[in-house]
Design an enzyme around this catalytic site. Structure first.
Site, mmCIF file in Angstrom:
data_model
loop_
_atom_site.group_PDB
_atom_site.id
_atom_site.type_symbol
_atom_site.label_atom_id
_atom_site.label_comp_id
_atom_site.label_asym_id
_atom_site.label_seq_id
_atom_site.Cartn_x
_atom_site.Cartn_y
_atom_site.Cartn_z
ATOM 1 N N LYS A 197 0.914 -1.353 0.173
ATOM 2 C CA LYS A 197 0.190 -0.115 -0.220
ATOM 3 C C LYS A 197 0.640 1.206 -0.118
ATOM 4 O O LYS A 197 1.560 1.870 1.041
ATOM 5 C CB LYS A 197 -0.598 -0.280 1.419
ATOM 6 N N GLY A 249 6.629 5.181 8.408
ATOM 7 C CA GLY A 249 5.570 6.257 8.478
ATOM 8 C C GLY A 249 5.587 6.682 10.053
ATOM 9 O O GLY A 249 6.966 6.628 11.043
ATOM 10 N N SER A 250 5.237 7.860 10.489
ATOM 11 C CA SER A 250 4.731 7.877 11.728
ATOM 12 C C SER A 250 4.687 7.243 12.887
ATOM 13 O O SER A 250 3.776 6.231 12.829
ATOM 14 C CB SER A 250 3.866 9.295 11.568
ATOM 15 N N THR A 251 5.178 8.263 13.639
ATOM 16 C CA THR A 251 5.347 7.018 15.503
ATOM 17 C C THR A 251 4.030 6.763 15.343
ATOM 18 O O THR A 251 3.409 5.676 16.668
ATOM 19 C CB THR A 251 5.974 7.824 16.886
ATOM 20 N N GLY A 254 2.158 4.131 13.357
ATOM 21 C CA GLY A 254 2.890 2.528 14.732
ATOM 22 C C GLY A 254 2.168 2.349 15.169
ATOM 23 O O GLY A 254 1.796 1.399 15.571
ATOM 24 N N GLU A 271 9.194 1.074 11.370
ATOM 25 C CA GLU A 271 10.348 2.241 10.717
ATOM 26 C C GLU A 271 9.706 3.291 10.706
ATOM 27 O O GLU A 271 8.828 3.524 10.218
ATOM 28 C CB GLU A 271 10.913 1.705 9.431
ATOM 29 N N CYS A 305 13.345 11.044 7.242
ATOM 30 C CA CYS A 305 13.063 10.153 9.519
ATOM 31 C C CYS A 305 14.609 10.209 9.923
ATOM 32 O O CYS A 305 14.063 10.662 11.103
ATOM 33 C CB CYS A 305 12.556 8.908 9.226
ATOM 34 N N GLU A 402 9.554 16.047 15.611
ATOM 35 C CA GLU A 402 9.760 15.935 14.643
ATOM 36 C C GLU A 402 9.156 17.395 13.722
ATOM 37 O O GLU A 402 8.207 16.993 13.309
ATOM 38 C CB GLU A 402 9.750 14.117 14.360
#
Length: 803
Positions: A197, A249-251, A254, A271, A305, A402
């Site tokens: 995706k 992607g973003s935390t 995640g 990651e 990242c 971030e």
């Protein structure tokens, strides 16, 4: 002629900037062929969206419509997973050599279409064509060549492993094509099939790659691409036919994925975000370090990242460094992505532009000074000037959040210890850069940094043969190299496990059934305590509960631990950090000494084990002998499970070092209560971790006897902490505790689900069994590198050399 010569001479004299646009003709022609809209790529061909829904994507640099993209539904994900499942057996049966040939073909295919892929990527993402052409596409090729090699070697190098099956992969918009290669190359090489995706904002390179892969002969169903927004990704995460989710992607997202997959049995690698430090010592080559800063934060507009977004300068050079950096910033060119002469392109879209603007404004409100070089930005796109924020406080928003844009925040330090403290003052742990001409200083700092990648006098170096991934809230798992291969495999012995049978709890016998008390003085009362910080301690609640033997007789009492006891144990474990820095030889000797002292009491333990569990004396003695052997095995591994030296294609090396996770919470199962306890404790100790252990709930006296062995050995206080009591409640407290770095949970299926669900707080690493029984006597299932890999995390330290 003279006029022309005069013009050329003038350009050499002034060095004025002039645009050098890359042709987008081929890319536009490809888009025109799909002008009616892209479908999903399922089963080797483009298919229409089941619900007929589409959305438009835009060029970040102009805001103009680029393509019409299918919106994936649950039905589309179902179809893609079914195609992947149907293709997986045949893909695996093709063998390593057959898969290697296909991956080799994919690498050659990318090389043949390199310019088209580079231009499509620049149009779709907004990054400079120089980056897509010279960095992204060559790395994509490198990943397919490298993993073709692993496919060829799989039968020999991973003989005890099997592929996971169908892999769901979700990639971000900042490196669409490169992230595709990072994920699908190892998955396909090792016998899995994929449903990918891509990001909603940047799906084009994935669709182009899939189209070209089919032309290159990749079997239908091996690679499937379903496009769409977050709902499409959620459907893929939730699909029961997916065996693993790999997410970049973003935390925040995640965390949602970790919670959604908890208890499902899906493997998961994450990651995530970063706030990477860029440390410059006063003996660094300042000009080289400034060029490093340019690459660290203004590469891909800072939408990286692992971007070196926190500049840490030693005080003695700070003023000079900032002055020189500002001069260098004035020469950075912001422009249209297809201009080969620009340095910085467009942010991905207006929402990201607004986020960056807002965070910079917040930084200024909190006291930072903002510098942006003069010059107009291109109109019509999401452009943002390279930005430097100085006077930043370590706790300010821009120093902790971030930003994901071309924004650098600068702080100063005085000593190396202070540099390390500032660098580690973040919830992330993805990457770091260290700049010093004293190699001993740089290599001394690198192991102290809580990051998965450290670059020495360099930044943003990547290679398919060198693992990449983070610590803490930057996620877990590695991509690239041998360690990345293991993320797409599982031990053959674990693949064959069955659900454990529920054992009936021992009940107290009737008073009439109890053996009569011996005449004379009663036995001296012995209530087993908890073991925290190297001492036997009473539980905080001053409660105990009985333990019964296999025949239902009361065998003794143990302390009933509670939340406070777990917190005390975690505090003791955190304080025992010296164990993590002890030499491997020291840890090996400690384990051998534990085994020696344990062996001296083997008969006593065997008798206790037989009494408590009801196994025959011979079986009890076999379990004790196996536990002694396991301690010796991990004593042997302690100074032999080491890192390696990678030789990436540059002048330099990358040292892959193994480091302990930190504080690990362990919940032990009821079966083989002694051997399972030792099998889970020993690898963690061998690798330098500190532990908080909840022993078998039914047979805790085995573990409380064992801490007497620990007391006579030379393990430092706090390295092993033992809390007895109801497993579910204690496990919940451990999983919720943000000072616990990992959870190993073996027992009821619900314990595994709870551990994974509650690990989202600080994104703990987890090793759970999902209620499947492990044969603790089988070395292939219960001993060795599987447990050592989970007891460690890999840090890759890049060391370029030469002039």
């Amino acid at each position: 002629m003279s006029s022309s010569n005069s013009s050329v001479a003038r350009y050499f004299d002034t060095m004025d900037y002039g645009p050098a646009p890359e042709s987008d003709t081929d890319a536009r022609q490809w888009l025109a062929r799909h002008a009616e809209g892209f479908g999903h790529f399922i089963g080797g061909r483009f298919t229409a969206a089941s619900a007929g829904a589409h959305f438009d994507t835009a060029e970040p640099a102009t805001g103009q419509r680029l393509a019409r993209i299918a919106q994936g539904s649950v039905q589309d994900v179902d179809a893609a997973v079914a195609a992947a499942r149907a293709a997986q057996a045949g893909w695996l049966a093709l063998g390593g050599h057959g898969r290697a040939r296909h991956l080799y073909a994919l690498a050659r295919m990318v090389q043949r279409h390199a310019r088209l892929l580079a231009v499509v990527e620049a149009l779709d993402n907004g990054k400079p064509i120089r980056e897509t052409r010279d960095l992204d596409v060559p790395l994509v090729v490198r990943h397919f060549y490298h993993h073709a090699g692993w496919a060829q070697l799989q039968a020999r190098e991973f003989a005890d492993q099997v592929p996971l099956g169908v892999i769901g992969q979700i990639i971000p918009w900042n490196f669409p094509l490169l992230m595709l290669a990072w994920k699908i190359a190892p998955a396909l090489a090792l016998g899995n099939t994929v449903v990918l995706k891509p990001a909603e904002l940047t799906p084009l390179s994935a669709l182009l790659f899939a189209e070209l892969a089919a032309e290159a002969g990749l079997p239908a169903g091996v690679l499937n691409v379903v496009t769409g927004d977050g709902a499409t990704g959620a459907a893929l995460v939730a699909h029961e036919g997916v065996d693993k989710i790999a997410f970049t992607g973003s935390t925040d997202v995640g965390r949602l994925i970790r919670e959604a997959t908890a208890g499902s049995g899906k493997s998961l690698t994450l990651e995530l975000g970063g706030k990477s430090p860029f440390i410059v010592f006063d003996d660094a080559d300042i000009d080289a370090a400034i060029e490093g800063v340019v690459d660290a934060i203004w590469f891909n507009q800072g939408q990286v990242c692992c971007a070196g977004s926190r500049l840490l300068l030693q005080e003695g050079i700070a003023a000079d460094f900032i002055e020189r950096l500002k001069r260098r910033m004035q020469s950075l060119r912001v422009g249209l992505p297809l201009d080969k002469a620009i340095d910085i392109g467009s942010l991905i879209d207006p929402s990201q532009l607004e986020r960056v603007r807002s965070l910079v404004a917040t930084g200024v409100r909190e006291g930072a000074t903002c510098y942006q070089p003069p010059g107009a930005l291109p109109a019509g796109g999401s452009f943002f000037a390279p930005t430097l924020l100085t006077g930043v406080h370590p706790a300010s928003t821009v120093a902790t959040e971030e930003i994901f844009g071309p924004v650098l925040v600068a702080m100063t330090f005085r000593t190396p210890d202070e540099a390390v403290a500032l660098a580690n003052n973040t919830r992330y742990g993805l990457a770091a850069s260290v700049w010093s001409e004293t190699i001993g200083l740089a290599l001394g700092i690198a192991p102290q940094l809580q990051a998965g990648v450290v670059w020495i006098n360099a930044t943003n170096l990547f290679d398919a043969g060198v693992g990449f991934g983070g610590y803490r809230e930057s996620g877990y798992g590695r991509e690239g190299g041998r360690e990345g291969c293991y993320e797409y495999l599982k031990p053959r012995a674990w693949a064959e496990r069955k659900p454990r049978s529920a054992a009936a709890p021992a009940q107290a016998a009737n008073e009439a059934d109890k053996a009569p008390a011996a005449a004379g003085l009663p036995a001296i009362d012995r209530t087993a305590k908890l073991f925290i910080g190297g001492k036997q301690v009473r539980p905080d609640g001053e409660l105990s509960h009985p333990v019964f033997s296999a025949t239902g007789l009361r065998a003794g009492e143990v302390g009933t631990g509670n939340r406070k006891d777990i917190r005390n144990a975690v505090t003791a474990a955190r304080a025992a950090a010296g164990w993590s820095s002890a030499t491997p030889h020291r840890r090996a000797q400690a384990l051998y000494y534990v085994a020696e002292n344990f062996s001296a009491r083997a008969g006593e333990f065997a008798a206790r084990l037989s009494s408590l569990t009801g196994v025959a004396a011979r079986a009890a003695q076999a379990e004790v002998d196996a536990a002694v052997g396991r301690l010796f095995a991990y004593g042997a591994w302690a100074d032999k499970y080491e890192g390696t030296v990678h030789m990436p294609p540059l002048r330099g090396v990358a040292l892959a070092t193994v480091e302990p996770i930190g504080v690990v919470g362990v919940v032990c199962p009821d079966e083989a209560p002694l051997l399972s306890f030792v099998s889970l404790l020993a690898p963690l100790l061998a690798m330098g971790n500190r532990t908080v252990i909840v022993p078998s709930e039914s047979h805790p006296l085995i573990a409380t006897d064992f801490y007497q062995v620990l007391e006579t050995s030379d393990l430092p206080a706090g390295v092993v902490n033992l809390v007895t009591g109801p497993a579910a409640g204690l496990a919940q407290t451990l999983a919720e505790h943000d000072d616990v770095d990992a959870m190993w949970m073996f027992g009821a299926k619900e314990l595994s689900r709870m551990a994974e669900r509650l690990s989202v707080g600080n994104l703990k690493r987890t090793l759970v069994d999902h209620g499947l029984a492990t044969d603790w006597h089988d070395d292939s299932a219960a001993e060795g590198t599987l447990f050592l890999r989970h007891a460690t995390q890999v840090k890759n330290i890049w060391i370029p050399y030469g002039e």
